[in-house]
Design an enzyme around this catalytic site. Sequence first.
Site, short mmCIF file in Angstrom:
data_model
loop_
_atom_site.label_atom_id
_atom_site.label_comp_id
_atom_site.label_asym_id
_atom_site.label_seq_id
_atom_site.Cartn_x
_atom_site.Cartn_y
_atom_site.Cartn_z
N HIS A 1 10.03 6.76 9.40
CA HIS A 1 10.62 6.87 8.07
C HIS A 1 12.13 7.03 8.17
CE1 HIS A 1 6.80 7.70 5.53
NE2 HIS A 1 6.69 6.66 6.30
N CYS B 1 5.91 9.34 1.79
CA CYS B 1 4.68 10.13 1.85
C CYS B 1 4.68 11.15 0.73
CB CYS B 1 4.55 10.82 3.18
SG CYS B 1 3.11 11.89 3.22
N ARG C 1 0.83 -1.20 0.00
CA ARG C 1 0.00 0.00 0.00
C ARG C 1 0.88 1.26 0.00
NH1 ARG C 1 -0.72 4.62 2.79
NH2 ARG C 1 -0.23 3.45 4.70
N ASN D 1 10.21 4.64 3.46
CA ASN D 1 9.87 3.97 4.70
C ASN D 1 11.10 3.23 5.19
OD1 ASN D 1 6.87 4.08 5.25
ND2 ASN D 1 6.85 3.52 3.09
N HIS E 1 6.03 3.77 13.51
CA HIS E 1 6.07 3.84 12.04
C HIS E 1 7.05 4.96 11.70
CE1 HIS E 1 3.86 3.68 8.01
NE2 HIS E 1 4.58 4.78 7.90
#
Lengths: 301, 301
Positions: A209, A240, A10, A249, A207
Site C-alpha cells: 500500500h 483497507c 474488488r 493501494n 501487495h
Amino acid sequence: MIRICEVGPRDGLQNEKTPIETKQKIEFIHKLAKAGLKTIEATSFVRPGAIPQLSDAKEVYEGLSDLTGSGEFPVLIPNTRGLENALECGVRSIAVFTATSNSFTLKNTNATREESMERIRAIVSALRSLGMQNEVRIRGYISTVVDCPYEGPQDPAMAAEMASQLLDLGCFEISLGETIGTAVPADIRRLLDSVLASIPAERLAGHYHDTRGTALANVFASLDYGIRSFDSSAGGMGGCPYAPGAAGNLATEDLVYSLERSGMTTGVDLELLAEATSYIEQAVGRPSTSRVYQALKAKRK
Amino acid sequence: MIRICEVGPRDGLQNEKTPIETKQKIEFIHKLAKAGLKTIEATSFVRPGAIPQLSDAKEVYEGLSDLTGSGEFPVLIPNTRGLENALECGVRSIAVFTATSNSFTLKNTNATREESMERIRAIVSALRSLGMQNEVRIRGYISTVVDCPYEGPQDPAMAAEMASQLLDLGCFEISLGETIGTAVPADIRRLLDSVLASIPAERLAGHYHDTRGTALANVFASLDYGIRSFDSSAGGMGGCPYAPGAAGNLATEDLVYSLERSGMTTGVDLELLAEATSYIEQAVGRPSTSRVYQALKAKRK
C-alpha cells in the site's frame, strides 16, 4: 515480464460508499482488460450484505463471459458458501485470505488467525470433494505482513510459516500484503529474507500500500529479491477498511510506468489504463491519487 | 545523519498564484526551523517583478534574524545584482543554478547553458572582488539531470562535467535536479555512475521530483551510492513552472518518514513539520500532496 494483479474492481471499489452500478463495474473491467491487464480481481463472493458494494458478485462475474478466455479474473472467497456460489457462476480462479495478525483477522473476518486458516482448509477440502482441485487456481493473500494497525510490528517468520502452509494447501502464489503502508525497503528486505528462506521468489507477489508513498520503493526492493509479481489498483483506488488511516493501494499507473521505464515489460498500455481510471473515477466521484495518472492528465490539458 | 535542504519557502511558494504575505512566509520558515530543519532555502533574490511571489526577498530574509545563528538559510541568486542585494541583507549562504539542457536554461533564465555558467562565474568573481569568498557558502543546482521537458533524455556526462566545474568554482555541494520527475532508480544509478566517477558522494545532493511517485525510490537508490543529502519541500509544495506537467517536489514529510523508519537520523520532528505544512497549506489554499502528511491528518481525525 512482470505479472500484475489488478485489484481495483474488488479492493478498489469495496470501500467506496457511492454505489457503483453493476454495468459500470463490468465496463470498468472490460476497459482494464483492453489496457492489457491479464489478471483482474473481479469481485468478492461474500455473504450478501457483508459488503454492499460487492453484493452483485454473481452478476459482475457473469458480465465477463466474453473476457474469461483471454485473461484470469479471480474472485475473493471468504468461505465454502462463497466458493459454492462462485463455482456455480463458472469461476475457476479464486483468492483466499488471512493475516499474520490475530487481532486483524478477528476485526476483519470475525475469526482468529487459526480459524481463518481453517476456513481456507475447508475451501480447499470442498474443492477436493468436488474433484475440482485441478480446475480451480487458488491464490493466497496474507495481510499485515509487516505491521498490523492493532498489534504493531509482525514477525516475518509468521508470514513465512503461513505462506508455506498456503502453498502446501495448493495455492499457486502467495501475495504478501503490506496492509497499512508503513513499510520501507528495509522492512521488505527483512520480510523477504525470512520468507525466501523456504519459498521460491516465483511463488510470491508483493501487495504494497502507498499510504506513505513508499510502495514503489518497496517494489524496487522486491525486484532485487527476484519477485516478479505485484498487486495494484487502477488509479490507486481502495485500501483497507479495517486499518485506521490507511488509504490507497499502489496505483497500477505508477507501477506500470516505473517498471516499463526500468526496462521491464508489463503488457499494459498506460493511456488505455488511464481511460479505465478516468471512467471509474467519475463513477466513484473521487479523484484518483495516482501520481502518473495526474501527470498524464496535466499533460493533456 | 542525513542532511535535508528544505526548499518549500522558495521552490514551494514561487509558483503559487495566491499571494502569500511576507509575515506568513517568515512564520512558515520559523515553524520549519522549529521542526528541526537546519537548512531552509528562504527565498530568491531575483529582479523585482520576475517572480512576484518572491519580490519580498529582502523583508523575508530580514525576518529570520533571530534564526540565522541556529541554521543555514540559503537564498537563490540569479546574477551579480541579486548577489549584491543579498549580501546587503546579511546573506551568507547562496545557491546558484544552471541546467544540463540548453533549451531549459533558455526558457528558464533566457540564457544559454554556457551563459548561465558565465553568470555563476560572475557571481563568484564578485564575491572574490569583495574578499568574501570564504564568508559565503555557495551551493550549485544543476537541473534536468535526467530528462529535459524540451530536449528529452540528457547525457549523464554533461551533469558530471558541470558538477566538476561548479565545484572548481567553489561550490561546497552540487544538488542534482531531476526536474520533471520522470526518473526511476535505473536512471539515477546511470547518472550517479557517471557523476561519482569524478566527484565524491559527500559533495552531492539529490533533488528529485515526485511527479510520477518515484522520488522516494530514487532517494533509496541514491543512498546505496553513498548520497546523504537530499532536497525536499514541506507538504510537497512546488515544482517547476517551466516544465509542462511537472507537479510536486518530494514532500519533506515523506522523505523524513522513510529515512527515519529506515534507521537514519534527520533531526526533524514529523508532527511539528506537519504543523508547518498545515499552516502554509491554509495560506496557499491548496491541499498538500504529501502522502505522509495525509496519513498523519487521517490518523488525527
